[in-house]
Design a protein around this motif. Structure first.
Motif, short mmCIF file in Angstrom:
data_model
loop_
_atom_site.label_atom_id
_atom_site.label_comp_id
_atom_site.label_asym_id
_atom_site.label_seq_id
_atom_site.Cartn_x
_atom_site.Cartn_y
_atom_site.Cartn_z
N ASP A 1 38.55 81.85 2.21
CA ASP A 1 38.22 80.74 3.02
C ASP A 1 38.04 79.58 2.09
N PRO A 2 39.04 79.07 1.51
CA PRO A 2 38.95 77.91 0.47
C PRO A 2 38.71 76.47 1.13
N ASP A 3 37.74 75.86 0.26
CA ASP A 3 37.69 74.40 0.64
C ASP A 3 38.60 73.67 0.02
N ASP A 4 38.64 72.39 0.43
CA ASP A 4 39.91 71.39 0.02
C ASP A 4 39.96 71.49 -1.51
N ASP A 5 39.05 71.19 -2.17
CA ASP A 5 39.14 71.19 -3.65
C ASP A 5 39.48 72.55 -4.48
N GLU A 6 38.90 73.67 -3.69
CA GLU A 6 39.58 74.75 -4.08
C GLU A 6 41.09 74.99 -4.10
N HIS B 1 40.21 84.16 -2.50
CA HIS B 1 39.34 83.32 -1.54
C HIS B 1 39.67 83.09 -0.25
N LYS C 1 44.58 76.09 4.90
CA LYS C 1 43.61 76.25 5.93
C LYS C 1 43.96 77.05 7.16
#
Length: 158
Positions: free
Chosen positions: A119-124, A117, A147
Protein backbone atom coordinates in the motif's frame (compact mmCIF):
# COMPACT_ATOMS: atom_id res chain seq x y z
CA UNK A 1 29.13 -18.49 -29.46
CA UNK A 2 28.08 -20.23 -26.28
CA UNK A 3 24.97 -22.03 -25.06
CA UNK A 4 23.26 -20.90 -21.88
CA UNK A 5 20.50 -22.64 -19.94
CA UNK A 6 18.01 -20.80 -17.76
CA UNK A 7 14.35 -20.55 -16.82
CA UNK A 8 12.36 -18.11 -18.95
CA UNK A 9 8.94 -17.11 -17.71
CA UNK A 10 8.61 -20.36 -15.79
CA UNK A 11 9.83 -22.68 -18.55
CA UNK A 12 13.25 -24.27 -19.02
CA UNK A 13 15.07 -22.60 -21.92
CA UNK A 14 18.41 -22.52 -23.63
CA UNK A 15 19.92 -20.28 -26.24
CA UNK A 16 23.06 -20.09 -28.28
CA UNK A 17 24.37 -16.57 -27.88
CA UNK A 18 27.35 -14.45 -28.74
CA UNK A 19 29.08 -13.46 -25.52
CA UNK A 20 28.55 -9.75 -26.26
CA UNK A 21 24.76 -10.01 -26.73
CA UNK A 22 22.54 -8.40 -24.14
CA UNK A 23 19.57 -10.12 -22.58
CA UNK A 24 17.23 -7.84 -24.57
CA UNK A 25 18.85 -8.94 -27.82
CA UNK A 26 18.53 -12.57 -26.81
CA UNK A 27 14.89 -12.23 -25.75
CA UNK A 28 14.01 -10.49 -29.00
CA UNK A 29 16.10 -12.53 -31.43
CA UNK A 30 15.85 -16.03 -29.92
CA UNK A 31 12.43 -16.00 -28.22
CA UNK A 32 10.39 -13.33 -30.06
CA UNK A 33 9.73 -11.51 -26.78
CA UNK A 34 9.49 -7.80 -27.46
CA UNK A 35 8.16 -6.43 -24.15
CA UNK A 36 11.58 -5.29 -22.94
CA UNK A 37 12.63 -2.61 -25.37
CA UNK A 38 15.98 -1.01 -25.89
CA UNK A 39 15.65 2.74 -25.91
CA UNK A 40 18.59 4.62 -24.40
CA UNK A 41 21.14 1.75 -24.52
CA UNK A 42 22.66 3.22 -21.36
CA UNK A 43 20.54 1.72 -18.59
CA UNK A 44 18.91 5.05 -17.80
CA UNK A 45 15.29 4.82 -18.97
CA UNK A 46 13.90 1.49 -17.70
CA UNK A 47 12.27 0.48 -21.00
CA UNK A 48 14.41 -2.65 -21.12
CA UNK A 49 13.67 -3.85 -17.58
CA UNK A 50 13.56 -7.61 -17.02
CA UNK A 51 13.76 -9.58 -13.80
CA UNK A 52 16.70 -11.90 -13.25
CA UNK A 53 16.46 -14.05 -10.14
CA UNK A 54 13.82 -11.64 -8.86
CA UNK A 55 15.92 -8.53 -9.33
CA UNK A 56 15.21 -5.82 -11.88
CA UNK A 57 18.04 -5.33 -14.36
CA UNK A 58 18.59 -3.01 -17.29
CA UNK A 59 18.34 -5.46 -20.15
CA UNK A 60 20.23 -3.20 -22.53
CA UNK A 61 23.35 -3.54 -20.36
CA UNK A 62 22.90 -6.98 -18.84
CA UNK A 63 24.79 -9.56 -20.85
CA UNK A 64 22.74 -12.61 -21.82
CA UNK A 65 25.62 -14.82 -20.65
CA UNK A 66 24.93 -13.68 -17.08
CA UNK A 67 21.49 -15.33 -17.28
CA UNK A 68 23.06 -18.78 -17.44
CA UNK A 69 21.42 -20.78 -14.64
CA UNK A 70 19.13 -17.90 -13.67
CA UNK A 71 15.39 -17.34 -13.61
CA UNK A 72 14.39 -14.66 -16.14
CA UNK A 73 10.95 -13.06 -16.07
CA UNK A 74 9.61 -10.66 -18.68
CA UNK A 75 6.41 -8.66 -18.84
CA UNK A 76 4.96 -11.32 -21.13
CA UNK A 77 4.81 -13.68 -18.14
CA UNK A 78 2.37 -11.52 -16.17
CA UNK A 79 -0.74 -12.38 -18.15
CA UNK A 80 -2.08 -15.82 -17.29
CA UNK A 81 -4.34 -17.76 -19.67
CA UNK A 82 -4.93 -14.60 -21.69
CA UNK A 83 -6.00 -12.61 -18.61
CA UNK A 84 -4.00 -9.53 -17.74
CA UNK A 85 -2.48 -9.22 -14.29
CA UNK A 86 -4.03 -6.68 -11.89
CA UNK A 87 -1.10 -4.34 -12.58
CA UNK A 88 -1.55 -4.56 -16.35
CA UNK A 89 -5.30 -3.99 -15.97
CA UNK A 90 -4.68 -0.97 -13.75
CA UNK A 91 -2.28 0.58 -16.26
CA UNK A 92 -4.87 0.25 -19.02
CA UNK A 93 -7.76 1.50 -16.89
CA UNK A 94 -5.77 4.52 -15.68
CA UNK A 95 -4.50 5.57 -19.10
CA UNK A 96 -0.95 5.02 -17.88
CA UNK A 97 0.16 3.42 -21.13
CA UNK A 98 -0.19 6.23 -23.62
CA UNK A 99 2.28 5.15 -26.29
CA UNK A 100 3.13 1.94 -24.43
CA UNK A 101 6.85 1.98 -25.09
CA UNK A 102 7.89 2.36 -21.44
CA UNK A 103 4.93 0.47 -19.97
CA UNK A 104 6.54 -3.01 -19.64
CA UNK A 105 9.35 -1.62 -17.51
CA UNK A 106 6.96 0.37 -15.34
CA UNK A 107 4.68 -2.65 -14.92
CA UNK A 108 7.53 -4.92 -13.79
CA UNK A 109 8.85 -2.30 -11.38
CA UNK A 110 5.36 -1.61 -10.04
CA UNK A 111 5.03 -5.33 -9.37
CA UNK A 112 8.23 -5.36 -7.37
CA UNK A 113 7.14 -2.28 -5.45
CA UNK A 114 3.78 -3.80 -4.57
CA UNK A 115 5.41 -7.03 -3.41
CA UNK A 116 7.60 -5.05 -1.00
CA UNK A 117 5.04 -2.35 -0.08
CA UNK A 118 1.43 -3.46 -0.73
CA UNK A 119 0.00 0.00 0.00
CA UNK A 120 2.54 2.63 -1.10
CA UNK A 121 1.91 6.35 -0.92
CA UNK A 122 2.61 8.72 -3.82
CA UNK A 123 6.15 9.52 -2.67
CA UNK A 124 7.06 5.85 -2.32
CA UNK A 125 5.74 5.20 -5.82
CA UNK A 126 7.67 8.13 -7.29
CA UNK A 127 10.87 7.08 -5.55
CA UNK A 128 10.61 3.41 -6.50
CA UNK A 129 9.80 4.14 -10.15
CA UNK A 130 12.33 6.97 -10.49
CA UNK A 131 14.60 4.79 -12.66
CA UNK A 132 11.92 4.57 -15.35
CA UNK A 133 11.23 7.36 -17.81
CA UNK A 134 7.99 8.04 -19.67
CA UNK A 135 8.41 10.27 -22.69
CA UNK A 136 4.64 10.86 -22.80
CA UNK A 137 4.83 12.26 -19.24
CA UNK A 138 2.01 10.02 -18.01
CA UNK A 139 3.40 10.15 -14.48
CA UNK A 140 0.12 11.13 -12.75
CA UNK A 141 -1.62 8.25 -14.53
CA UNK A 142 1.19 5.86 -13.62
CA UNK A 143 0.88 6.76 -9.93
CA UNK A 144 -2.89 6.30 -10.19
CA UNK A 145 -2.34 2.92 -11.88
CA UNK A 146 -0.02 1.68 -9.13
CA UNK A 147 -2.53 2.67 -6.45
CA UNK A 148 -5.35 1.01 -8.40
CA UNK A 149 -3.24 -2.13 -8.83
CA UNK A 150 -2.52 -2.17 -5.09
CA UNK A 151 -6.26 -2.15 -4.44
CA UNK A 152 -6.89 -4.88 -7.00
CA UNK A 153 -4.18 -7.05 -5.49
CA UNK A 154 -5.55 -6.58 -1.96
CA UNK A 155 -9.01 -7.55 -3.23
CA UNK A 156 -7.57 -10.67 -4.91
CA UNK A 157 -5.98 -11.77 -1.63
CA UNK A 158 -9.27 -11.66 0.25
Amino acid sequence: MRTIHFTLNGEKASAEIATHHTIVEMLRDRFDLFGARESCAQGLCGCCTVLVDGRAVSGCLYLAAFADGAEVVTVEHLAVDGRLSPIQEAFLESGASQCGFCTPGFVLMAGQLLEAHPDPDDDEIRHYLSGNLCRCAAYPEIIKAVKLAAGKMRADRT
